[in-house]
Design a protein around this motif. Structure first.
Motif, PDB file in Angstrom:
ATOM      1  N   ARG A 272       0.832  -1.213   0.000  1.00 40.66           N
ATOM      2  CA  ARG A 272       0.000   0.000   0.000  1.00 40.66           C
ATOM      3  C   ARG A 272       0.864   1.260   0.000  1.00 40.66           C
TER       4      ARG A 272
ATOM      5  N   LYS B 299       0.919   4.034  -3.001  1.00 39.64           N
ATOM      6  CA  LYS B 299       0.448   5.393  -2.730  1.00 39.64           C
ATOM      7  C   LYS B 299       1.585   6.396  -2.562  1.00 39.64           C
TER       8      LYS B 299
ATOM      9  N   ASP C 279      -0.914   6.447   4.936  1.00 34.93           N
ATOM     10  CA  ASP C 279      -2.280   6.785   5.326  1.00 34.93           C
ATOM     11  C   ASP C 279      -2.583   6.046   6.632  1.00 34.93           C
TER      12      ASP C 279
END
Length: 105
Positions: free
Chosen positions: A7, A11, A15
């Motif tokens: 992830r 990205k 996050d």
């Protein structure tokens, strides 16, 4: 559970889901790594990454760290995790110098 490394790599940022997954996966070492990145404690020199920790600077190179935790466990410490996060997100300070040169001072 999500794969935080995948992830973050996709990205190029941290996050809340990635942060939670890192802490779930690595516990306090994950939290320390996130704190180091967030506080700007990761530096990339010409020769090494260096993470400033509570007991001083720790050199990280090729999955090895100079801290006691890594020496004892031979598993990723918070400094290694911080460098990996910083590499994926670009969240590190670049220092145009050789870290080895600072040892001579």
């Amino acid at each position: 559970m999500i794969d935080p490394w995948q992830r973050i790599g996709e990205k190029k940022c941290l996050d809340e889901e990635s942060r939670a997954a890192l802490i779930e996966m690595y516990g306090s070492r994950g939290k320390k790594a996130l704190d180091a990145v967030t506080q700007g404690l990761v530096k990339k020199y010409r020769d090494f990454f260096v993470v400033t920790g509570s007991s001083g600077d720790h050199v990280v190179s090729e999955g090895v760290c100079t801290c006691r935790d890594f020496a004892f466990r031979q598993k990723p410490c918070g400094h290694i995790l911080a460098v990996r996060i910083a590499e994926l997100t670009g969240a590190y300070e670049t220092v145009d110098a050789w870290y080895q040169e600072s040892w001579k001072k």
